[in-house]
Design an enzyme around this catalytic site. Structure first.
Site, PDB file in Angstrom:
ATOM      1  N   SER A 106      39.786  37.074  40.621  1.00 45.23           N
ATOM      2  CA  SER A 106      40.577  38.271  40.134  1.00 45.23           C
ATOM      3  C   SER A 106      41.048  38.944  41.293  1.00 45.23           C
ATOM      4  O   SER A 106      40.887  38.935  42.486  1.00 45.23           O
ATOM      5  CB  SER A 106      39.458  39.185  39.264  1.00 45.23           C
ATOM      6  N   TYR A 110      31.667  44.198  39.089  1.00 46.38           N
ATOM      7  CA  TYR A 110      32.818  43.315  38.959  1.00 46.38           C
ATOM      8  C   TYR A 110      33.507  43.272  40.156  1.00 46.38           C
ATOM      9  O   TYR A 110      33.897  41.929  40.691  1.00 46.38           O
ATOM     10  CB  TYR A 110      33.620  43.688  37.934  1.00 46.38           C
TER      11      TYR A 110
END
Length: 268
Positions: A137, A150
């Site tokens: 990501s 995350y």
């Protein structure tokens, strides 16, 4: 033209929704026999019905479950050519607000899944001189607010990509990572609903518009757009690429943040 994946077998983790489902559909369209692996049977079955993929219900972070799933593939096809390590999620909250359980959940969902699936698949991929695509990501390149778990594990996935590429490139196994920005998926929709509640925004479209206001393309990606990059990285068209980190974020990470105050908000 001959389909790029004709005669090849691919495995997509987190294959029941979002980017994983789109990647499965794209690989199927290009001739691959695709297995979709995930913990929830209903979404996997829906993807299988829609695309012709084969559902493999299993936890990608569980070594025994992964070995059993891979044994089924070997029994049926005696080969595996592509692994897309896409499973992920969790990890929202600043460090002080992240419990031990939340931390472990983020690590398991994102990093452990990719580590276990690639480790267990490596013998088959070495034999086929196959390809691994790890879905990280832009959170693996920069930190968003209050997403410590995350952000940390997405950074770690880039390290895993580079380690795999360094150690197994000589065996013919290529490993590359993709770093998407905002993508319209069920998981992103949930984040947009949080934004809608915080800012009194009436619709998902308006929430996405606000979230991508400073992205040069001015929009979120569709999952199929990310799937097309995944298919490229897994294909022979990317035969010289190993250890690459490919960003697919509409230009979000090229923006010079300190100059945003000078930007003209109107489209040109």
């Amino acid at each position: 033209m001959k389909p790029r994946f004709e005669g090849r077998v691919a495995l997509v983790t987190g294959g029941g929704t979002g980017i994983g489902a789109a990647a499965a559909a794209r690989l199927r369209d290009e001739g691959a026999l695709v297995y979709v692996l995930g913990r929830r049977e209903a979404p996997l079955d829906a993807v299988a019905k829609a695309t012709g993929a084969i559902a493999l219900p299993a936890d990608a972070a569980d070594p025994a479950a992964v070995r059993n799933a891979l044994a089924r593939i070997v029994e049926r096809h005696d080969r595996l050519d592509v692994v897309v390590a896409n499973a992920g999620g969790f990890g929202i909250g600043a460090v002080a607000d992240t419990s031990d359980d939340d931390w472990r959940r983020a690590c398991r969902a994102n990093l452990d899944t990719a580590f276990v699936i690639t480790r267990e698949a490596l013998p088959m991929l070495i034999e086929s001189r196959g390809a691994i695509v790890i879905v990280s990501s832009i959170a693996g390149l920069a930190a968003g607010p209050e997403a410590a778990g995350y952000v940390t594990v997405k950074h770690a996935l880039i390290g895993l990509t580079r380690s795999l590429a360094r150690d197994y490139g000589r065996c013919g196994v290529r490993t590359n990572a993709i770093c998407p920005g905002w993508v319209r998926t069920e998981m992103a929709d949930d984040e947009m609903r949080t934004l809608m509640a915080a800012r009194s925004i009436p619709t998902l479209d308006e929430a996405y518009a606000l979230a991508t206001r400073d992205v040069p393309l001015g929009r979120a990606a569709d999952a199929s757009e990310i799937a097309s990059v995944i298919a490229f990285l897994a294909s022979d068209d990317a035969s010289a690429m190993n250890g690459a980190v490919v960003v697919a974020d509409g230009g979000a990470t090229i923006v010079d943040v300190p100059t945003l105050a000078f930007a003209d908000p109107s489209p040109r």
